[in-house]
Design a protein around this motif. Structure first.
Motif, PDB file in Angstrom:
ATOM      1  N   LYS A  21       0.832  -1.089   0.102  1.00  0.00           N
ATOM      2  CA  LYS A  21       0.050   0.064   0.205  1.00  0.00           C
ATOM      3  C   LYS A  21       0.841   1.166   0.150  1.00  0.00           C
ATOM      4  O   LYS A  21       1.910   1.178   0.546  1.00  0.00           O
ATOM      5  CB  LYS A  21      -0.948   0.105   1.156  1.00  0.00           C
ATOM      6  N   ASN A  22       0.264   2.272  -0.532  1.00  0.00           N
ATOM      7  CA  ASN A  22       0.953   3.569  -0.455  1.00  0.00           C
ATOM      8  C   ASN A  22       2.584   3.497  -1.211  1.00  0.00           C
ATOM      9  O   ASN A  22       3.313   4.187  -0.638  1.00  0.00           O
ATOM     10  CB  ASN A  22       0.916   4.284   0.951  1.00  0.00           C
ATOM     11  N   VAL A  23       2.318   2.977  -2.360  1.00  0.00           N
ATOM     12  CA  VAL A  23       3.506   2.939  -3.324  1.00  0.00           C
ATOM     13  C   VAL A  23       3.883   4.363  -3.744  1.00  0.00           C
ATOM     14  O   VAL A  23       3.229   4.887  -4.568  1.00  0.00           O
ATOM     15  CB  VAL A  23       3.529   1.907  -4.378  1.00  0.00           C
ATOM     16  N   LYS A  24       5.187   4.878  -3.474  1.00  0.00           N
ATOM     17  CA  LYS A  24       5.592   6.222  -3.904  1.00  0.00           C
ATOM     18  C   LYS A  24       6.273   5.981  -5.397  1.00  0.00           C
ATOM     19  O   LYS A  24       6.197   6.849  -6.223  1.00  0.00           O
ATOM     20  CB  LYS A  24       6.471   6.988  -2.772  1.00  0.00           C
ATOM     21  N   GLU A  25       7.297   5.100  -5.313  1.00  0.00           N
ATOM     22  CA  GLU A  25       8.083   5.002  -6.311  1.00  0.00           C
ATOM     23  C   GLU A  25       8.483   3.470  -6.629  1.00  0.00           C
ATOM     24  O   GLU A  25       8.609   2.583  -5.664  1.00  0.00           O
ATOM     25  CB  GLU A  25       9.499   5.771  -6.052  1.00  0.00           C
ATOM     26  N   ILE A  26       8.715   3.226  -7.996  1.00  0.00           N
ATOM     27  CA  ILE A  26       9.369   2.082  -8.385  1.00  0.00           C
ATOM     28  C   ILE A  26      10.537   2.137  -9.037  1.00  0.00           C
ATOM     29  O   ILE A  26      10.418   2.979 -10.074  1.00  0.00           O
ATOM     30  CB  ILE A  26       8.149   1.193  -9.161  1.00  0.00           C
ATOM     31  N   MET A  27      11.510   1.331  -8.525  1.00  0.00           N
ATOM     32  CA  MET A  27      12.880   1.607  -9.243  1.00  0.00           C
ATOM     33  C   MET A  27      13.508   0.288  -9.757  1.00  0.00           C
ATOM     34  O   MET A  27      13.179  -0.715  -9.333  1.00  0.00           O
ATOM     35  CB  MET A  27      13.885   2.404  -8.234  1.00  0.00           C
ATOM     36  N   ILE A  28      14.177   0.448 -10.867  1.00  0.00           N
ATOM     37  CA  ILE A  28      14.628  -0.750 -11.503  1.00  0.00           C
ATOM     38  C   ILE A  28      16.106  -0.519 -11.651  1.00  0.00           C
ATOM     39  O   ILE A  28      16.704   0.674 -12.378  1.00  0.00           O
ATOM     40  CB  ILE A  28      14.202  -1.049 -12.990  1.00  0.00           C
ATOM     41  N   LEU A  29      17.034  -1.412 -11.154  1.00  0.00           N
ATOM     42  CA  LEU A  29      18.496  -1.656 -11.382  1.00  0.00           C
ATOM     43  C   LEU A  29      18.751  -2.560 -11.989  1.00  0.00           C
ATOM     44  O   LEU A  29      18.240  -3.846 -11.916  1.00  0.00           O
ATOM     45  CB  LEU A  29      19.091  -1.458 -10.028  1.00  0.00           C
ATOM     46  N   VAL A  30      19.716  -2.786 -13.017  1.00  0.00           N
ATOM     47  CA  VAL A  30      20.473  -3.741 -13.467  1.00  0.00           C
ATOM     48  C   VAL A  30      21.913  -4.061 -12.911  1.00  0.00           C
ATOM     49  O   VAL A  30      22.797  -2.779 -13.465  1.00  0.00           O
ATOM     50  CB  VAL A  30      20.407  -3.851 -15.098  1.00  0.00           C
ATOM     51  N   ALA A  31      22.294  -4.757 -12.128  1.00  0.00           N
ATOM     52  CA  ALA A  31      23.323  -4.822 -11.179  1.00  0.00           C
ATOM     53  C   ALA A  31      24.642  -4.719 -12.050  1.00  0.00           C
ATOM     54  O   ALA A  31      25.687  -4.084 -11.687  1.00  0.00           O
ATOM     55  CB  ALA A  31      23.332  -6.174 -10.488  1.00  0.00           C
ATOM     56  N   ASP A  32      24.826  -5.353 -13.180  1.00  0.00           N
ATOM     57  CA  ASP A  32      25.908  -5.478 -14.208  1.00  0.00           C
ATOM     58  C   ASP A  32      25.891  -4.587 -15.412  1.00  0.00           C
ATOM     59  O   ASP A  32      26.851  -4.649 -16.083  1.00  0.00           O
ATOM     60  CB  ASP A  32      26.514  -6.883 -14.412  1.00  0.00           C
ATOM     61  N   ASN A  33      24.984  -3.737 -15.404  1.00  0.00           N
ATOM     62  CA  ASN A  33      24.981  -2.743 -16.569  1.00  0.00           C
ATOM     63  C   ASN A  33      25.804  -1.677 -16.075  1.00  0.00           C
ATOM     64  O   ASN A  33      26.547  -1.182 -15.068  1.00  0.00           O
ATOM     65  CB  ASN A  33      23.636  -2.177 -16.632  1.00  0.00           C
ATOM     66  N   ARG A  56      17.281  -2.270 -21.547  1.00  0.00           N
ATOM     67  CA  ARG A  56      18.341  -2.975 -22.077  1.00  0.00           C
ATOM     68  C   ARG A  56      19.325  -3.471 -21.104  1.00  0.00           C
ATOM     69  O   ARG A  56      19.397  -2.942 -20.043  1.00  0.00           O
ATOM     70  CB  ARG A  56      19.177  -1.819 -23.096  1.00  0.00           C
ATOM     71  N   MET A  57      20.031  -4.416 -21.497  1.00  0.00           N
ATOM     72  CA  MET A  57      21.018  -5.099 -20.578  1.00  0.00           C
ATOM     73  C   MET A  57      22.054  -5.219 -21.320  1.00  0.00           C
ATOM     74  O   MET A  57      22.239  -5.776 -22.407  1.00  0.00           O
ATOM     75  CB  MET A  57      20.398  -6.351 -19.898  1.00  0.00           C
ATOM     76  N   ASP A  58      23.392  -5.092 -20.730  1.00  0.00           N
ATOM     77  CA  ASP A  58      24.621  -5.274 -21.421  1.00  0.00           C
ATOM     78  C   ASP A  58      25.087  -6.768 -21.413  1.00  0.00           C
ATOM     79  O   ASP A  58      25.661  -7.213 -22.302  1.00  0.00           O
ATOM     80  CB  ASP A  58      25.774  -4.546 -20.661  1.00  0.00           C
ATOM     81  N   LYS A  59      24.556  -7.516 -20.345  1.00  0.00           N
ATOM     82  CA  LYS A  59      25.154  -8.897 -20.273  1.00  0.00           C
ATOM     83  C   LYS A  59      24.242  -9.551 -19.034  1.00  0.00           C
ATOM     84  O   LYS A  59      23.385  -8.898 -18.461  1.00  0.00           O
ATOM     85  CB  LYS A  59      26.629  -9.197 -19.885  1.00  0.00           C
ATOM     86  N   SER A  60      24.292 -10.723 -18.906  1.00  0.00           N
ATOM     87  CA  SER A  60      23.460 -11.338 -18.066  1.00  0.00           C
ATOM     88  C   SER A  60      23.584 -11.015 -16.876  1.00  0.00           C
ATOM     89  O   SER A  60      25.013 -10.339 -16.372  1.00  0.00           O
ATOM     90  CB  SER A  60      23.897 -13.002 -17.915  1.00  0.00           C
ATOM     91  N   SER A  61      22.658 -10.625 -15.837  1.00  0.00           N
ATOM     92  CA  SER A  61      22.676  -9.798 -14.619  1.00  0.00           C
ATOM     93  C   SER A  61      21.504 -10.047 -13.755  1.00  0.00           C
ATOM     94  O   SER A  61      20.635 -10.894 -14.034  1.00  0.00           O
ATOM     95  CB  SER A  61      22.934  -8.514 -14.841  1.00  0.00           C
ATOM     96  N   GLU A  62      21.646  -9.540 -12.674  1.00  0.00           N
ATOM     97  CA  GLU A  62      20.452  -9.552 -11.850  1.00  0.00           C
ATOM     98  C   GLU A  62      19.674  -8.148 -12.125  1.00  0.00           C
ATOM     99  O   GLU A  62      20.358  -6.985 -12.003  1.00  0.00           O
ATOM    100  CB  GLU A  62      20.953  -9.746 -10.427  1.00  0.00           C
ATOM    101  N   ILE A  63      18.264  -8.194 -12.045  1.00  0.00           N
ATOM    102  CA  ILE A  63      17.678  -7.071 -12.112  1.00  0.00           C
ATOM    103  C   ILE A  63      16.909  -7.068 -10.548  1.00  0.00           C
ATOM    104  O   ILE A  63      16.441  -8.209  -9.922  1.00  0.00           O
ATOM    105  CB  ILE A  63      16.398  -7.351 -13.168  1.00  0.00           C
ATOM    106  N   ILE A  64      17.143  -5.609 -10.069  1.00  0.00           N
ATOM    107  CA  ILE A  64      16.536  -5.289  -8.875  1.00  0.00           C
ATOM    108  C   ILE A  64      15.478  -4.612  -8.912  1.00  0.00           C
ATOM    109  O   ILE A  64      15.521  -3.349  -9.453  1.00  0.00           O
ATOM    110  CB  ILE A  64      17.888  -4.967  -7.943  1.00  0.00           C
TER     111      ILE A  64
END
Length: 89
Positions: A21-33, A56-64
């Motif tokens: 509830k009450n979500v203000k932001e959603i952020m996406i990070l690609v660890a190895d970009n 877009r992703m540079d290579k295999s990585s974890e998306i957070i």
């Protein structure tokens, strides 16, 4: 979060949904970009906490995915294997 595998890192469809509830932001990070912070979505009050985008992703990585509420920041991770880089040129 989805997907777990992508043929090309150039276009990776991504959907993030939460029941918090009450979500203000959603952020996406690609660890190895080269630039890990990929996107920030600011949600107006009362908005359904669900986004769909392509990244877009540079290579295999974890998306957070980070979900910021009034009280806390929640985190979810998904490893994605990429066959070909989407960040060249």
């Amino acid at each position: 979060m989805r997907p777990e595998r992508a043929e090309s890192g150039a276009i990776i469809p991504l959907t993030i949904t939460t029941t918090h509830k009450n979500v203000k932001e959603i952020m996406i990070l690609v660890a190895d970009n080269p630039r890990p912070l990929t996107a920030i979505f600011t949600l107006p009050e009362g908005t359904e906490a669900s986004i769909a985008t392509r990244i877009r992703m540079d290579k295999s990585s974890e998306i957070i995915a980070l979900v910021k509420t009034d009280e806390k920041i929640w985190q979810a991770k998904q490893a994605v294997k990429v066959s070909a880089s989407g960040c060249e040129g």
